[in-house]
Scaffold this active site. Sequence first.
Site, PDB file in Angstrom:
ATOM      1  N   ALA A  25       0.824  -1.207   0.000  1.00  0.00           N
ATOM      2  CA  ALA A  25       0.000   0.000   0.000  1.00  0.00           C
ATOM      3  C   ALA A  25       0.858   1.257   0.000  1.00  0.00           C
ATOM      4  O   ALA A  25       1.976   1.260   0.511  1.00  0.00           O
ATOM      5  CB  ALA A  25      -0.922   0.008   1.220  1.00  0.00           C
TER       6      ALA A  25
ATOM      7  N   GLY B  52       1.097  -5.669   1.289  1.00  0.00           N
ATOM      8  CA  GLY B  52      -0.042  -6.082   0.482  1.00  0.00           C
ATOM      9  C   GLY B  52       0.363  -6.769  -0.801  1.00  0.00           C
ATOM     10  O   GLY B  52      -0.389  -7.588  -1.353  1.00  0.00           O
TER      11      GLY B  52
ATOM     12  N   GLU C  38       0.816 -10.287   0.202  1.00  0.00           N
ATOM     13  CA  GLU C  38      -0.512 -10.842   0.499  1.00  0.00           C
ATOM     14  C   GLU C  38      -1.263 -11.160  -0.788  1.00  0.00           C
ATOM     15  O   GLU C  38      -1.969 -12.169  -0.878  1.00  0.00           O
ATOM     16  CB  GLU C  38      -1.304  -9.856   1.359  1.00  0.00           C
ATOM     17  CG  GLU C  38      -0.762  -9.773   2.790  1.00  0.00           C
ATOM     18  CD  GLU C  38      -1.515  -8.790   3.649  1.00  0.00           C
ATOM     19  OE1 GLU C  38      -2.159  -9.231   4.630  1.00  0.00           O
ATOM     20  OE2 GLU C  38      -1.469  -7.581   3.355  1.00  0.00           O
TER      21      GLU C  38
END
Length: 701
Positions: free
Chosen positions: A45, A84, A87
């Site tokens: 992010a 992220g 992820e």
Amino acid sequence: CTRYVLVKNTSVRQGIVDAVQRALKDPKVTSVVICGQNGKFCGGADIREFAGPMSGPPLVPMIHAIEAVDKPVAAAIEGVALGGGLELALGCHYRIAHSKAVLGLPEVTLGLLPGAGGSQRLPRLIGLTAALDLITTGRHVSAAEALKLGILDQVTDNNAVDLAVEFVRSVAGQPLDSRRLSTLPCPCPPDVDSLLDKVMSKVRQRSRGALAPVACVQALRAAASLPYAQGMEKERELMATLFNSGQARALQYAFFSQRVVGKWSLPSGASWDNSTARTISKAAVIGLGTMGRGIVVALALTGISVVAVETQEKQLAEASRVVPAMLQREAGRRRLATPPGVISFSSNLQDVSEVELVIEAVFEDMSLKLQVFKHLASVCRPGTLLCSNTSGLDIDQLAAVTQSPGLVVGMHFFAPAHVMKLLEVVYGPRSSPEAVATAMQLGKRMGKVGVAVGNCPGFVGNRMLKPYLEQANFLLEEGATPQQVDEALEEFGFPMGVFRMSDLSGLDVGWRIRKEAGLTGPGVESTRTRQGRRYSPLPDQMCEAGRLGQKTGKGWYQYDGPGGRVARSDPWVDIFLETYRAEHGLVARSITPEEILERCLYALINEGFNILQDAVAAGPEDIDAIYVFGYGWPRHRGGPMFHAGQVGLGRILERLNHHHSHPDVPHLKPSTLLRRLVAAGSPPVQKWREFINKERVHSQL
């Protein structure tokens, strides 16, 4: 097979959602590869998005949608897959990476936890024990380690995207149930509860009050004990708590501060973007004590050739033996891609005549440093940059004995110099932008957080440290014990309290500085007032008694002989303090942890405001970076100036006024800048630089 490319921020999420929907609808697409632009998969992010509401499609449903696809999806990881980004890769069915890729879930370093399923998918993939290590530390891992852990399916030295395309084509049509991590059980050791309890205890001790590492363990406990859906709900709850916490704001502020301080400027208007730094290939270090040795290693690790000079034969012989071993050990730990620079040892200052930059690291004594600089000025070729590793002596005095004062700057390293991140680059009124730029760039090459600061006694870090230490000593006079003071500071989050740190550094270090300043020594009357200020002779008397800290086995604490590390309370110190108070007519009183923190920390913060007012530091971020990276200020509290804003400037002012009104605490007079900021409505710390600049312009009109 279809490739889909990641771009930044909101566009990343929207682009992937659209791509997955197209892939599902297109019967010609049998498999999917997700890759990044410009050789980087995804860095996670954009932290700037955290300041407001997130736009675009949410990440969690997007990753769930990818995982649920009936066509094989592979992440082609080049460059980085962090936060992220990793992820997202964990939501893919396969992960292929270039051998130089770096992976990790560093959210804990920003006061958060992996909030898009990372805390639930990673332990299901690599096991609970390995996931605990990666997530609670936030450390990055190489592609090789990630492959060994089981995060990656394949690693290549060639193009990762090409291999991923070939790979997913080869598995098209195969069942994907075992590749959906959310459906798998979490591999746990038999003694899982005992393991989690031990890790939690270790994390609490290491984090010293930081919330995020504890929350990471709680999320991983949920992964080990709950079905995936319930684990995700626990992750969401914990993330919501952390996201709006003061600690997350502090850690994100510290993250940005590290970037702000690299964009330095001088009072002349010269700055990082309009000054050219020299590229240094050969340097010299004068003085091979503990600090000098570390500087030699730090320089050599960048590939710079170093001439290491020490005039004392015994010290030179020891350094010649120790430094190569230090370099080899550190180079091995860092797994350097390029070999370190060559180090040559000498006892002759003449041997530095051909270097491009010299760092003087001799004993902290002005007369000795002046002698060295005079010699360097006559030996070095014109244009050589001359730097002093001084912790607080006058750079202008050193520059004045050279032919080119513009080429003299301070480079204040912190011990051990090859490990500690902070570098104060000290400029005087005659320091050239080129010299400052070169020192800052050299610091960056060495992996330091360089902060450009003005010249004054103690610069920024040690100037602020002085009132902090004074208040700690005054508290002993008034009734506190070293243990009480240290416990309060360590509970706040410092790795060591002031007296344990003094023992580690050596009490004689400050003693020498006070002697140089004429505050103590032969002929100085032993009173509690020196040079018009309250003064505590307690540290001087400790040194006079031969208690110099760990090096002698006794200081404010006692140790198991010289060089001992385990600090234990010493009845001798209790008797010493009682005798001192009786001699000076002082009556011991009960002192609370709250008063200890206010007296020590607010004195330090107040001096920080004075430093900003004097333009020694350009902004609060500079001060906070110095204290986080060099003085053990707990990162999850942002730094002393950020902490002042969190506490409330009005509160800081009120408590300083309260303690200043005490007739025996004269050093806590509130800064004029602090008063003006409070009068202006206590603007947030990010606005202080603008406020200070406006005040400065107004005062010059």
